[in-house]
Design an enzyme around this catalytic site. Structure first.
Site, PDB file in Angstrom:
ATOM      1  CG  ASP A 221       5.119  12.763   4.265  1.00  0.00           C
ATOM      2  OD1 ASP A 221       5.818  13.629   3.719  1.00  0.00           O
ATOM      3  OD2 ASP A 221       5.283  12.407   5.441  1.00  0.00           O
TER       4      ASP A 221
ATOM      5  CE1 TYR B 165      -8.145   6.806   0.367  1.00  0.00           C
ATOM      6  CE2 TYR B 165      -6.072   7.993   0.210  1.00  0.00           C
ATOM      7  CZ  TYR B 165      -7.267   7.580  -0.352  1.00  0.00           C
ATOM      8  OH  TYR B 165      -7.568   7.941  -1.637  1.00  0.00           O
TER       9      TYR B 165
ATOM     10  CB  CYS C 271      35.393  13.539  24.764  1.00  0.00           C
ATOM     11  SG  CYS C 271      35.831  14.332  26.327  1.00  0.00           S
TER      12      CYS C 271
ATOM     13  CE  LYS D  53       6.237   5.244   6.299  1.00  0.00           C
ATOM     14  NZ  LYS D  53       6.011   6.681   6.542  1.00  0.00           N
TER      15      LYS D  53
ATOM     16  CB  CYS E 183      35.898  19.044  28.685  1.00  0.00           C
ATOM     17  SG  CYS E 183      36.438  17.422  28.103  1.00  0.00           S
TER      18      CYS E 183
ATOM     19  CE  LYS F 238       9.900   6.120   5.564  1.00  0.00           C
ATOM     20  NZ  LYS F 238      10.658   7.243   6.092  1.00  0.00           N
TER      21      LYS F 238
ATOM     22  CB  CYS G  17      33.178  16.047  28.822  1.00  0.00           C
ATOM     23  SG  CYS G  17      32.742  16.875  27.284  1.00  0.00           S
TER      24      CYS G  17
ATOM     25  CB  CYS H  35      37.171  17.036  24.274  1.00  0.00           C
ATOM     26  SG  CYS H  35      35.411  17.407  24.523  1.00  0.00           S
TER      27      CYS H  35
ATOM     28  CD  GLU I 225      -1.133  -0.268   3.719  1.00  0.00           C
ATOM     29  OE1 GLU I 225      -1.297   0.670   4.520  1.00  0.00           O
ATOM     30  OE2 GLU I 225      -1.671  -1.382   3.840  1.00  0.00           O
TER      31      GLU I 225
END
Length: 689
Positions: free
Chosen positions: A125, A230, A433, A123, A418, A321, A439, A415, A121
Site C-alpha cells: 500500500d 521494492y 431523473c 500488494k 430540478c 484484495k 436538470c 428529482c 507477491e
C-alpha cells in the site's frame, strides 16, 4: 583556463569510496545485513564529500553524495513513460480468483486439469513509480500518474538509499524498473512521533505519508523521511534479453541491486494462489509495511505476452484484495444525488467514524433495491467499509440496535435538483431523473465529463468553475463553453483576467483536430466508455457514418451489444443532442475532428467475419495501422498476440517473437506479397469499398 584537473590519486580514491559506499548501501538497505558500524559509513561519506568539494570534476551522476537533495523545485514536470504503467484488475473474493484463473486457461486453451504457474507477491500500500536507467545509471524517476504520463520526481527518488544510483553487474542499455515506494510502519511511527514533538500535524497512515514525502518540492525533506522501495517488474527494455519467467525477472532485479520482496513465491494453479493469500492475510499484522492484498501474475512471460491486456489492465495479473476494513456507526440521514446520466444514488450520511485510515461521514447505498435488500433505515446502527480501499459503502444493519423511531427510506417524489419526474426502466434497479440537460445536476456533470482529461481535456475547467458557469446561466450545453469570452469569465468569483484568458486559450486548443474516439467519449453517451468509443470510431471511421448506422450495424462493432447499440441510436436520435453536435461542429464553434475511413463493410459482405489474425513486423506497401483497418473492414478481429485460434499471421520485416509463436502453433503465415494477393481477392469479393 579551467579548473585544475584532480590528481590521479584523488580520482582513484573517489572511485574506491563510491564503490565502497554503494556496497554498504546495498548490504544495509537491500540485504538488511550491514558489515560496518554507522560511524565508519559516515566517515567514508564525509571523505567523499570533501574530495568532491576540492575537485568538483570528480562528481558523477551516481555519486552517493547526490542523495542528500538539491535545490527546491518550483513544480513537478510531467513525464511520459516509455511503456505505459498498467493498473491491475481487482478481485475481492475466492470466486473472483477462480474466475481469473478460468479466463487465463480459456484464453491459453488449456485443459481443465492443466494448472497455470503464478508468481504471488504482497500488494504494498504505497506509491507506484518507474525508474529509468540508462547504461546502468539512474536517469529519471516518475510517479505512475494516469499510466502514460506521471510526475518527474527524480531529485526526490535519488534520496532513497534503497534505490541504487547505478545498477550492479551488466544491466541493459535502457530499462524502466517498476516498483512501489512505501513507508515502513516503524518509520511511520517515528515520523509521527517527531511531528507530534514539534507540534506539527501528524500523518493519517503510512501510504499518505509516503505519497506526501515523495511529492515534496524540497528534496531535502524527502531525504529526511524513511522511505523504502521494492521492485516488482519492468517496462521498456533495450539492449538485453530478459529472463523468460516472472520469478527469474525478479531475481534479475535483485542481481542488479534492487530490493525485491522476500515473501514473493511461485505457486501452482488457483489453489496455490488462495493458499498464499490466506497465509499472507494471517501474517499481515506482523509485517513492517502495510499491504492491502496479493498480486498474482502468470509466471511464463511468453504467456503474459500472449494473454495481452484489456483497456489499461493486463489479462495475466490480478490484485486479490484483503477483506475491506469495517466499522460500526449510526445512519443519520439519506440524501439522493443526481449523476451525469440522471441516475439517483442514495447516499448515507453517517455519524463520523474512522475506517481504514480515513474518517467517513458518508457512504453509498447504491440503489433502492440494495436498501430494501439490506433493510436499511434512517437511525439504524450500520456496518460500513471501504470497499476496495476506495469507495465507502454500507454493508449491513445491526438489527438488534434498531431504535423504535427508525425511518423507512423512500424515494423523493421528484428529482431533488430540478423537480422533473422520476423514471425507472423495466428490469433495471436505477431510478433516473427525466429532465436530461434541463436538470442542472446532469448538466454540470455532463460538462465536467466533456472537459475531462480523457475527453476534451480542457485545462483549468474545474468542478467549482463549472458550478458557477451553470448557476450563472452562462453555460446550458457543452457548446456554450466555446462561446465564453475573457471578459465574462473574469467577472466570476476567484477568476482574474489571467485565469480567464488561460481558460479561453485552453478551450480554443481543445477544439482543434479532436480524435473521433475522444469526441464520442466526451459526448457522454450512456454506457459508452473510452474503449467502446474507440471501437465505434475505428469501425465507422466518421461521425456521419456512425450517426447513420442502424441497430444491426452498431451491433457488428466489437464490444457493442444490443443494449449499448440502443443507447447509441437513442442518443443520436435525440434532437437536443443533434443540436449540440451541430453547434460544436458549426462555423461559430468550429470544432474539427480527426476522422478516418470507414473500417467495416455490411455484415453480409465481410469474408473474414469471425476470424482472428495478427499483423507483425514492418510492411513496405502500407503501415500496420492501415493493414489493420483494411482487415477489420473485412470483418476480421486483429489481435495483439498469436494463439491457437489465430487464422493467419501477416509478417513484414523484423517480425519478432510472433512469427516464431505462429510457426510453433502451426498457424498460417502470410508474407507481404501473399497478403496483398489475398487482400485483393477479399476486397474484390466484398464489392466496392
Amino acid at each position: 583556463m579551467g579548473p585544475e584537473a584532480p590528481p590521479d590519486a584523488a580520482r582513484e580514491r573517489a572511485t574506491t569510496l563510491r564503490r565502497e559506499i554503494a556496497a554498504h548501501d546495498h548490504r544495509y538497505y537491500v540485504l538488511d545485513a550491514p558489515t560496518v558500524p554507522d560511524a565508519e559509513y559516515d566517515r567514508l561519506l564525509r571523505e567523499l564529500l570533501e574530495l568532491e568539494a576540492r575537485h568538483p570534476q570528480l562528481v558523477t551522476p551516481d555519486s552517493p553524495t547526490r542523495r542528500v537533495g538539491g535545490a527546491p523545485l518550483d513544480a513537478f514536470a510531467p513525464f511520459e513513460h516509455l511503456e505505459p504503467m498498467l493498473s491491475l484488475a481487482n478481485g475481492f473474493s475466492d470466486d473472483d480468483v477462480h474466475e481469473f484463473d478460468r479466463r487465463v486457461r480459456e484464453r491459453l486453451e488449456l485443459a481443465e486439469d492443466e494448472a497455470v504457474a503464478y508468481v504471488a507477491e504482497p500488494k504494498l500500500d504505497g506509491l507506484a513509480v518507474s525508474l529509468l536507467y540508462r547504461d546502468g545509471v539512474l536517469a529519471s524517476a516518475a510517479t505512475r500518474g494516469d499510466g502514460r504520463t506521471g510526475e518527474e520526481v527524480t531529485a526526490n527518488v535519488r534520496t532513497l538509499r534503497s534505490i541504487p544510483l547505478r545498477l550492479r553487474g551488466t544491466p541493459p542499455r535502457l530499462v524502466e524498473v517498476r516498483g512501489e515506494i512505501y513507508l515502513p510502519r516503524s518509520g511511520f511511527a517515528a515520523l509521527n512521533a517527531r511531528a507530534a514533538e514539534r507540534g506539527e500535524k501528524t500523518f493519517v497512515n503510512p501510504r499518505n505519508a509516503a505519497a506526501g514525502s515523495l511529492r515534496q518540492l524540497d528534496p531535502s525533506i524527502t531525504a529526511s523521511r524513511p522511505l523504502a522501495f521494492y521492485g516488482y517488474g519492468v517496462g521498456r527494455v533495450d539492449g538485453a534479453e530478459l529472463p523468460g519467467t516472472q520469478q527469474a525477472l525478479l531475481a534479475q532485479l535483485a542481481e542488479w541491486g534492487l530490493p525485491v520482496n522476500g515473501l514473493i513465491a511461485r505457486v501452482e494453479g488457483v489453489d496455490g494462489c488462495l493458499a498464499y493469500h490466506a497465509d499472507l492475510l494471517a501474517r499481515r499484522d506482523g509485517l513492517d509495511y502495510d499491504i492491502d492484498g496479493v498480486v498474482y501474475k502468470v509466471d511464463d512471460r511468453r504467456l503474459q505476452r500472449e494473454l495481452g491486456q484489456v483497456a489499461r489492465a493486463p489479462r495475466w495479473a490480478l490484485a486479490h484484495k484483503f477483506p475491506a476494513e469495517e466499522e460500526v456507526t449510526r445512519l443519520l440521514d439519506v440524501e439522493f444525488q443526481v449523476g451525469r446520466t440522471g441516475v439517483l444514488t442514495p447516499v448515507a450520511r453517517l455519524e463520523p467514524v474512522f475506517v481504514g485510515g480515513v474518517t467517513l461521514t458518508s457512504a453509498t447505498l447504491h440503489n433502492m433495491d440494495e436498501i430494501a435488500r439490506k433493510d436499511v433505515r434512517v437511525g439504524d446502527t450500520v456496518i460500513v467499509r471501504r470497499a476496495g480501499d476506495v469507495i465507502s459503502e454500507v454493508v449491513a444493519t445491526v438489527a438488534e440496535r434498531r431504535p423504535p423511531d427508525a425511518r423507512v427510506v423512500s424515494l423523493p417524489p421528484a428529482c431533488p435538483v430540478c423537480g422533473s419526474a422520476l423514471a425507472r426502466d423495466e428490469g433495471e434497479s436505477a431510478v433516473r431523473c427525466s429532465g436530461g440537460l434541463a436538470c442542472a445536476a446532469q448538466r454540470k456533470r455532463a460538462i465536467r465529463h466533456f472537459a475531462a482529461r480523457h475527453a476534451m481535456d480542457v485545462e483549468g475547467l474545474g468542478d467549482k468553475l463549472v458550478d458557477q458557469l451553470v448557476d450563472a446561466g452562462l453555460v446550458t450545453s457543452v457548446a456554450d463553453l466555446y462561446r465564453l469570452d475573457s471578459e465574462r469569465l473574469a467577472g466570476l468569483e476567484r477568476m482574474g483576467a489571467k485565469s480567464a484568458a488561460n481558460l479561453v486559450a485552453a478551450l480554443e486548443r481543445s477544439k482543434r483536430d479532436v480524435p473521433l474516439a475522444r469526441f464520442l467519449f466526451a459526448l457522454g453517451i450512456r454506457d459508452v466508455g473510452e474503449r467502446t468509443a474507440q471501437a465505434l470510431a475505428e469501425h465507422f471511421g466518421t461521425l456521419a457514418a456512425l450517426r447513420a448506422a442502424d441497430l444491426e450495424s452498431l451491433q457488428a462493432v466489437p464490444d457493442v451489444g444490443p443494449v449499448v447499440a440502443v443507447r447509441v441510436a437513442e442518443f443520436f436520435a435525440e434532437p437536443h443532442n443533434t443540436e449540440v453536435i451541430e453547434a460544436l461542429l458549426g462555423t461559430e464553434v468550429g470544432l474539427t475532428l480527426e476522422e478516418g475511413a470507414a473500417t467495416a463493410l455490411p455484415a453480409e459482405a465481410q469474408p473474414l467475419a469471425g476470424k482472428s489474425c495478427v499483423v507483425t513486423g514492418t510492411l513496405e506497401s502500407m503501415t500496420r495501422d492501415e493493414a489493420k483497418r483494411r482487415l477489420q473492414r473485412l470483418g476480421a478481429k486483429v489481435a495483439g498476440s498469436v494463439s491457437k485460434k489465430t487464422a493467419f499471421v501477416v509478417v513484414g520485416a523484423a517480425p519478432g517473437s510472433k512469427l516464431a509463436r505462429a510457426q510453433e502453433l502451426g498457424v498460417e503465415v502470410l508474407e507481404e506479397a501473399g497478403f496483398l494477393d489475398r487482400l485483393a481477392g477479399w476486397e474484390g469479393d466484398s464489392g466496392p469499398g
